[in-house]
Design an enzyme around this catalytic site. Structure first.
Site, PDB file in Angstrom:
ATOM      1  N   THR B 125       0.937  -1.130   0.134  1.00  0.00           N
ATOM      2  CA  THR B 125      -0.106   0.066   0.065  1.00  0.00           C
ATOM      3  C   THR B 125       0.831   1.115   0.013  1.00  0.00           C
ATOM      4  O   THR B 125       1.850   1.246   0.638  1.00  0.00           O
ATOM      5  CB  THR B 125      -1.112  -0.031   1.235  1.00  0.00           C
ATOM      6  OG1 THR B 125      -1.678  -1.314   1.371  1.00  0.00           O
ATOM      7  CG2 THR B 125      -1.836   1.109   1.390  1.00  0.00           C
ATOM      8  N   GLU B 126       0.393   2.220  -0.882  1.00  0.00           N
ATOM      9  CA  GLU B 126       0.961   3.376  -0.932  1.00  0.00           C
ATOM     10  C   GLU B 126       0.055   4.748  -0.486  1.00  0.00           C
ATOM     11  O   GLU B 126      -1.147   4.381  -0.430  1.00  0.00           O
ATOM     12  CB  GLU B 126       1.624   3.592  -2.126  1.00  0.00           C
ATOM     13  CG  GLU B 126       2.652   2.844  -2.655  1.00  0.00           C
ATOM     14  CD  GLU B 126       2.990   2.685  -4.022  1.00  0.00           C
ATOM     15  OE1 GLU B 126       2.740   4.001  -4.580  1.00  0.00           O
ATOM     16  OE2 GLU B 126       3.992   2.334  -4.371  1.00  0.00           O
ATOM     17  N   PRO B 127       0.629   5.961  -0.040  1.00  0.00           N
ATOM     18  CA  PRO B 127      -0.410   6.932   0.133  1.00  0.00           C
ATOM     19  C   PRO B 127      -1.472   7.126  -0.954  1.00  0.00           C
ATOM     20  O   PRO B 127      -2.593   7.451  -0.793  1.00  0.00           O
ATOM     21  CB  PRO B 127       0.515   8.289   0.023  1.00  0.00           C
ATOM     22  CG  PRO B 127       1.833   7.599   0.436  1.00  0.00           C
ATOM     23  CD  PRO B 127       1.935   6.316  -0.043  1.00  0.00           C
ATOM     24  N   ALA B 129      -2.099   4.609  -3.376  1.00  0.00           N
ATOM     25  CA  ALA B 129      -2.293   3.266  -4.030  1.00  0.00           C
ATOM     26  C   ALA B 129      -2.729   2.008  -2.998  1.00  0.00           C
ATOM     27  O   ALA B 129      -2.005   1.806  -2.290  1.00  0.00           O
ATOM     28  CB  ALA B 129      -1.284   2.554  -4.824  1.00  0.00           C
ATOM     29  N   TRP B 155       0.766   2.236   5.910  1.00  0.00           N
ATOM     30  CA  TRP B 155       0.230   1.239   6.429  1.00  0.00           C
ATOM     31  C   TRP B 155       0.919   0.073   6.535  1.00  0.00           C
ATOM     32  O   TRP B 155      -0.117  -0.985   6.290  1.00  0.00           O
ATOM     33  CB  TRP B 155      -1.315   1.146   5.959  1.00  0.00           C
ATOM     34  CG  TRP B 155      -1.879   2.602   5.724  1.00  0.00           C
ATOM     35  CD1 TRP B 155      -2.445   3.110   4.571  1.00  0.00           C
ATOM     36  CD2 TRP B 155      -2.418   3.731   6.505  1.00  0.00           C
ATOM     37  NE1 TRP B 155      -3.033   4.224   4.523  1.00  0.00           N
ATOM     38  CE2 TRP B 155      -2.829   4.674   5.821  1.00  0.00           C
ATOM     39  CE3 TRP B 155      -2.246   3.843   8.101  1.00  0.00           C
ATOM     40  CZ2 TRP B 155      -3.365   5.875   6.706  1.00  0.00           C
ATOM     41  CZ3 TRP B 155      -2.766   5.000   8.651  1.00  0.00           C
ATOM     42  CH2 TRP B 155      -3.325   5.984   7.783  1.00  0.00           C
ATOM     43  N   THR B 157       2.226  -3.300   7.954  1.00  0.00           N
ATOM     44  CA  THR B 157       1.999  -3.851   9.096  1.00  0.00           C
ATOM     45  C   THR B 157       3.345  -4.462   9.555  1.00  0.00           C
ATOM     46  O   THR B 157       3.943  -4.901   8.905  1.00  0.00           O
ATOM     47  CB  THR B 157       0.809  -5.032   8.888  1.00  0.00           C
ATOM     48  OG1 THR B 157      -0.340  -4.486   8.522  1.00  0.00           O
ATOM     49  CG2 THR B 157       0.722  -5.853  10.116  1.00  0.00           C
ATOM     50  N   GLN B 334     -23.185  -5.241  22.049  1.00  0.00           N
ATOM     51  CA  GLN B 334     -24.634  -4.790  22.412  1.00  0.00           C
ATOM     52  C   GLN B 334     -25.044  -5.570  23.539  1.00  0.00           C
ATOM     53  O   GLN B 334     -25.594  -5.191  24.417  1.00  0.00           O
ATOM     54  CB  GLN B 334     -25.523  -4.964  21.271  1.00  0.00           C
ATOM     55  CG  GLN B 334     -26.996  -4.390  21.119  1.00  0.00           C
ATOM     56  CD  GLN B 334     -26.971  -2.953  21.508  1.00  0.00           C
ATOM     57  OE1 GLN B 334     -26.220  -2.459  20.805  1.00  0.00           O
ATOM     58  NE2 GLN B 334     -28.192  -2.391  21.804  1.00  0.00           N
ATOM     59  N   HIS B 336     -23.300  -6.992  25.840  1.00  0.00           N
ATOM     60  CA  HIS B 336     -22.505  -6.757  27.147  1.00  0.00           C
ATOM     61  C   HIS B 336     -23.034  -5.232  27.557  1.00  0.00           C
ATOM     62  O   HIS B 336     -22.503  -4.785  28.642  1.00  0.00           O
ATOM     63  CB  HIS B 336     -21.094  -6.723  26.559  1.00  0.00           C
ATOM     64  CG  HIS B 336     -20.525  -8.043  26.849  1.00  0.00           C
ATOM     65  ND1 HIS B 336     -20.595  -8.830  25.596  1.00  0.00           N
ATOM     66  CD2 HIS B 336     -19.443  -8.646  27.656  1.00  0.00           C
ATOM     67  CE1 HIS B 336     -20.075  -9.914  26.051  1.00  0.00           C
ATOM     68  NE2 HIS B 336     -19.256  -9.924  27.172  1.00  0.00           N
ATOM     69  N   GLU B 361      -6.179  -6.736   3.446  1.00  0.00           N
ATOM     70  CA  GLU B 361      -5.908  -7.850   2.398  1.00  0.00           C
ATOM     71  C   GLU B 361      -7.089  -7.961   1.247  1.00  0.00           C
ATOM     72  O   GLU B 361      -7.493  -9.066   1.234  1.00  0.00           O
ATOM     73  CB  GLU B 361      -5.936  -9.156   3.190  1.00  0.00           C
ATOM     74  CG  GLU B 361      -4.868  -9.422   4.384  1.00  0.00           C
ATOM     75  CD  GLU B 361      -3.615  -8.871   4.254  1.00  0.00           C
ATOM     76  OE1 GLU B 361      -3.118  -8.175   3.167  1.00  0.00           O
ATOM     77  OE2 GLU B 361      -3.091  -8.559   5.233  1.00  0.00           O
TER      78      GLU B 361
END
Lengths: 82, 387
Positions: B125-127, B129, B155, B157, B334, B336, B361
């Site tokens: 991933t790119e800014p 793309a 981004w 990981t 919800q 909880h 992904e």
């Protein structure tokens, strides 16, 4: 399975995968824009696992996969040397 | 397709669960809060040979079958999605080297990845793309026997701890999209941490900047002359499979927490599980979870056979499982009540993590573009041919 069966199965697989029943052996699959990365992966899996033909890095060239005819040629060469 | 797991697979699942219960569950909330895993957990994963566990034994991997591999990602995902993310991206690198790397890359890198001595991360991933992987701007220009890389990635990981990146780049000005293995200490590569994520907060994201970064030609992964992004597809195929099972893990944790809570929590004089609206939620959660697991199994069996059908099955498994995780974790919060919205209960973390699972992904929307193409071929084009 002989090489003729392998080529027939390959043709059927490509036509089905691309959803292009009228695809001829000379149509350039990359030019008609149907060769996605997912299709490429499925194709490699099909040739290696279903036809039992291992592909080398050197085989993975545009010219070998651009048309059904070119792929059939690749299979024939690999069959002869394998 | 077998619906039941084999005794060996069940045995492995128990061991994976025990590992997660002992080493991840007690720390997952802290990891989330600190936005980082600790070094001890990474070491433990390596020592237990859970990194690169699908790799062949000749390279030091465990060569897990794909169902066992899925169960590993389910059990780790049940405990800590950020930890499961480490396995995902690390294994995507190993898978790409295994399938598309040359003999020299395989011999050099696979033992290091299988032992966990080196941690891998996937840099696509790119800014500008993301889902449109074909539009990556990062370029690798050939200069003698080296590639010179320029561009940026975002981004990514586990960028903060990775030793090596599988960098997706355009090979030359108009060349195909390819992959390069780039060690993190390569001169010209700068890594900047990203913090403040909604979910998967301990995934230690980072931004990469490449300025005239040089790697040898031998670092290339995948064919140089195929115009189809095979390396991206290969890495993402395993990534989607891991994420799909990871979502089943999140679903399992949420369902378990919700059944227990609704059996304990009393309102109007009875446990809330006696109330029909709660029972409806629990029913939907459980059914959704089971359906997702079956889709993951289908993808797993086809992957184990290395069938071309594994590609479509994995897309569907990832699509359904990530949406299941969103629905199930929302219901868990919800059920909880107020405590479900606080860090007092882990369902709050599951809910935040699940949201990210629909993005990574391959986003839900990309799957919604791709999956109908398979359906159309099955039900229209090929059906018309009578085959």
């Amino acid at each position: 399975m002989d090489v003729g069966d392998a080529k027939t199965q390959l043709r059927e697989f490509v036509v089905r995968s691309l959803g292009k029943p009228k695809l001829t052996d000379r149509d350039d699959i990359f030019e008609i824009g149907e060769a996605t990365s997912l299709y490429s992966m499925e194709l490699v899996l099909f040739i290696e696992e279903k036809l039992g033909i291992p592909l080398d890095d050197d085989d993975l060239e545009r010219d070998n996969f651009a048309t059904i005819g070119a792929m059939a040629g690749l299979i024939e060469r690999k069959w002869d040397t394998g | 397709m077998r619906v039941e797991f084999t005794a060996r697979q069940r045995q492995r699942q128990s061991r994976f669960r025990a590992f997660a219960d002992q080493h991840l569950i007690p720390k997952a909330t802290v990891f989330d809060r600190h936005e980082a895993l600790d070094a001890e957990v990474v070491e433990r994963l390596a020592r237990a040979r859970l990194l690169g566990s699908h790799l062949p034994t000749e390279y030091g991997g465990r060569h897990l079958d794909m169902i066992s591999y899925g169960l590993l990602h389910q059990e780790l995902g049940r405990a800590c999605s950020s930890t499961r993310s480490l396995l995902t991206v690390h294994d995507m690198v190993g898978e790409s080297v295994l399938r598309l790397g040359g003999a020299s890359l395989r011999q050099t890198w696979l033992p290091l990845l299988a032992s966990g001595e080196k941690i891998g991360a996937f840099a696509l991933t790119e800014p500008d793309a993301g889902s449109d992987a074909g539009s990556v701007q990062t370029k690798a220009e050939l200069d003698g026997d080296e590639y010179v890389i320029n561009g940026s990635k975002k981004w990514i990981t586990f960028a903060q701890i990775a030793d090596v990146f599988l960098v997706v780049a355009r090979m030359g000005e108009r060349g195909p999209i390819g992959g390069l293995l780039v060690p993190a200490d390569t001169p010209g590569l700068t890594i900047t941490p990203i913090t403040g994520m909604l979910g998967l907060r301990a995934s230690m994201l980072g931004e990469l900047e490449f300025r005239n970064c040089r790697v040898p030609v031998s670092a290339r992964i995948g064919p140089a002359k195929m115009p189809s992004g095979l390396v991206v597809a290969t890495a993402l195929q395993l990534g989607r499979y891991s994420v799909a099972w990871g979502c089943v893990g999140i679903g399992e944790a949420s369902v378990e927490a919700s059944f227990r809570y609704s059996a304990d929590r009393r309102q109007f004089g009875v446990p809330i599980e006696k109330h029909q609206l709660i029972r409806r939620m629990l029913t939907n959660m459980l059914s959704d979870l089971r359906a997702a697991r079956l889709l993951c199994c289908e993808a797993g069996y086809l992957s184990e056979q290395r069938s071309p059908g594994a590609v479509e099955a994995t897309l569907i498994a990832k699509y359904f499982s990530s949406r299941m995780a969103t629905r199930v974790t929302a219901d868990a919060v919800q059920i909880h009540g107020a405590s479900g919205g606080s860090a007092e209960q882990p369902v709050e973390r599951y809910f935040r993590d699940a949201r990210l699972m629909e993005i990574i992904e391959g986003s839900t929307e990309i799957q919604q573009i791709t999956i109908p193409k398979y359906g159309r071929k099955t039900y229209v084009t090929n059906a018309e041919r009578g085959s």
